[in-house]
Design a protein around this motif. Structure first.
Motif, short mmCIF file in Angstrom:
data_model
loop_
_atom_site.label_atom_id
_atom_site.label_comp_id
_atom_site.label_asym_id
_atom_site.label_seq_id
_atom_site.Cartn_x
_atom_site.Cartn_y
_atom_site.Cartn_z
N ARG A 132 -14.05 -34.68 115.92
CA ARG A 132 -14.14 -34.43 114.48
C ARG A 132 -13.29 -33.25 114.03
N GLU A 133 -13.26 -32.20 114.79
CA GLU A 133 -12.51 -31.01 114.41
C GLU A 133 -11.19 -30.89 115.18
N GLY A 134 -10.79 -31.94 115.88
CA GLY A 134 -9.57 -31.88 116.67
C GLY A 134 -8.31 -31.91 115.81
N ALA A 135 -7.19 -31.69 116.47
CA ALA A 135 -5.90 -31.70 115.77
C ALA A 135 -5.46 -33.13 115.51
N TRP A 136 -4.76 -33.33 114.39
CA TRP A 136 -4.21 -34.65 114.08
C TRP A 136 -2.97 -34.88 114.94
N LEU A 137 -2.91 -36.01 115.61
CA LEU A 137 -1.79 -36.36 116.49
C LEU A 137 -1.07 -37.58 115.92
N SER A 138 0.24 -37.59 116.04
CA SER A 138 1.00 -38.74 115.55
C SER A 138 1.47 -39.64 116.69
N GLU A 139 1.62 -39.10 117.88
CA GLU A 139 2.07 -39.90 119.02
C GLU A 139 0.86 -40.44 119.77
N TRP A 140 0.79 -41.74 119.96
CA TRP A 140 -0.33 -42.43 120.59
C TRP A 140 -0.38 -42.12 122.07
N ARG A 143 -5.25 -43.76 125.28
CA ARG A 143 -6.53 -43.52 125.96
C ARG A 143 -7.67 -44.25 125.28
N GLY A 144 -7.40 -45.34 124.61
CA GLY A 144 -8.45 -46.05 123.88
C GLY A 144 -8.47 -45.64 122.43
N PRO A 145 -9.41 -46.19 121.70
CA PRO A 145 -9.43 -45.93 120.26
C PRO A 145 -9.78 -44.48 119.93
N PRO A 146 -9.24 -43.99 118.84
CA PRO A 146 -9.55 -42.62 118.41
C PRO A 146 -10.88 -42.58 117.68
N GLY A 147 -11.31 -41.38 117.34
CA GLY A 147 -12.51 -41.23 116.53
C GLY A 147 -12.21 -41.36 115.04
N TRP A 148 -11.04 -40.86 114.63
CA TRP A 148 -10.66 -40.88 113.22
C TRP A 148 -9.18 -41.21 113.09
N VAL A 149 -8.85 -41.87 111.99
CA VAL A 149 -7.47 -42.22 111.67
C VAL A 149 -7.17 -41.69 110.28
N ARG A 150 -5.97 -41.14 110.10
CA ARG A 150 -5.54 -40.66 108.79
C ARG A 150 -4.25 -41.37 108.39
N GLY A 202 6.88 -50.03 96.90
CA GLY A 202 7.68 -48.86 96.54
C GLY A 202 7.24 -47.58 97.20
N VAL A 203 7.10 -47.60 98.51
CA VAL A 203 6.60 -46.43 99.25
C VAL A 203 7.75 -45.55 99.69
N GLN A 204 7.62 -44.24 99.46
CA GLN A 204 8.62 -43.29 99.97
C GLN A 204 8.24 -42.76 101.35
N GLU A 205 6.93 -42.66 101.62
CA GLU A 205 6.48 -42.16 102.92
C GLU A 205 5.19 -42.86 103.32
N PHE A 206 5.09 -43.19 104.61
CA PHE A 206 3.86 -43.72 105.18
C PHE A 206 3.77 -43.19 106.60
N SER A 207 2.67 -42.50 106.91
CA SER A 207 2.52 -41.98 108.26
C SER A 207 1.08 -42.16 108.72
N VAL A 208 0.94 -42.35 110.03
CA VAL A 208 -0.37 -42.55 110.66
C VAL A 208 -0.59 -41.41 111.65
N ALA A 209 -1.78 -40.84 111.64
CA ALA A 209 -2.16 -39.83 112.61
C ALA A 209 -3.60 -40.12 113.02
N TYR A 210 -4.00 -39.60 114.15
CA TYR A 210 -5.37 -39.82 114.63
C TYR A 210 -5.86 -38.57 115.33
N ARG A 211 -7.17 -38.54 115.53
CA ARG A 211 -7.76 -37.48 116.35
C ARG A 211 -8.99 -38.05 117.04
N ARG A 212 -9.33 -37.44 118.17
CA ARG A 212 -10.44 -37.94 118.97
C ARG A 212 -11.75 -37.25 118.60
#
Length: 196
Positions: free
Chosen positions: A159-167, A170-177, A147-157
């Motif tokens: 630690r303090e970088g911006a969260w990006l949604s479009e892949w 360039r290889g694996p990211p440092g963090w995934v949200r 019963g999910v209304q929203e699911f979104s994935v973002a990543y950043r390379r």
């Protein structure tokens, strides 16, 4: 001698019945409120347990990601034939990891967490000898959240970088949200560091 009758008058009886009725009404209302509070508390506890178990599972799966040696990314294969296996889009996350199913089954799998309306579904499969994966619709599956209304994935390379949604591939990211909304409420963001 006049004999005075012992007992309650009609007015005294009516007052005592009224007071007893008010006490009973307050007791029944209190019990209903208690039952309602208990069911609300159970719903919140169940939601928190669901958040905790899904978050813990996903963190463990990303922490045990298979890391390649030549490119510094998540890879599969050996020698010069390594290929990166980490992919993200705004609605899905794919990576290679080691998973244990029960006490005796498990191994290295490519897994995908994606929204399949109206649920978030985990799918997993092994790669063939050529390093290819089959159609995800044929893969083994388990529903993580219903019963999910929203699911979104973002990543950043960084630690303090911006969260990006479009892949950017360039290889694996440092963090995934992962951001999840179910039952008309947002979960706390699930932020995971990716093994490097």
């Amino acid at each position: 001698m006049s004999s005075k009758s012992q007992g309650f008058t009609l007015v005294e009886m009516m007052v005592s019945v009224t007071i007893l009725s008010l006490v009973m009404l307050a007791t029944v209302t209190g019990l209903r409120t208690l039952a309602s509070t208990q069911s609300s508390l159970n719903a919140v506890t169940d939601r928190n347990d669901e958040i905790r178990s899904v978050s813990s599972f996903l963190r463990d799966a990303l922490e045990s990601a298979v890391v390649g040696s030549s490119s510094g990314g998540l890879t599969v294969g050996g020698g010069g034939a390594e290929m990166t296996v980490f992919e993200s889009s705004p609605t899905q996350l794919i990576w290679k990891t080691t998973m244990l199913f029960g006490e005796s089954a498990g191994g290295s799998f490519v897994v995908r967490v994606a929204r399949e309306n109206p649920n978030i579904v985990l799918r997993w499969q092994k790669m063939d000898a050529r390093g290819q994966i089959d159609d995800w619709n044929n893969a083994a599956a388990r529903t993580l959240v219903e019963g999910v209304q929203e699911f979104s994935v973002a990543y950043r390379r960084e630690r303090e970088g911006a969260w990006l949604s479009e892949w950017d591939d360039r290889g694996p990211p440092g963090w995934v949200r992962l951001r999840v909304q179910s039952a008309e409420r947002y979960w706390p963001d699930i932020v995971m560091e990716v093994a490097q």
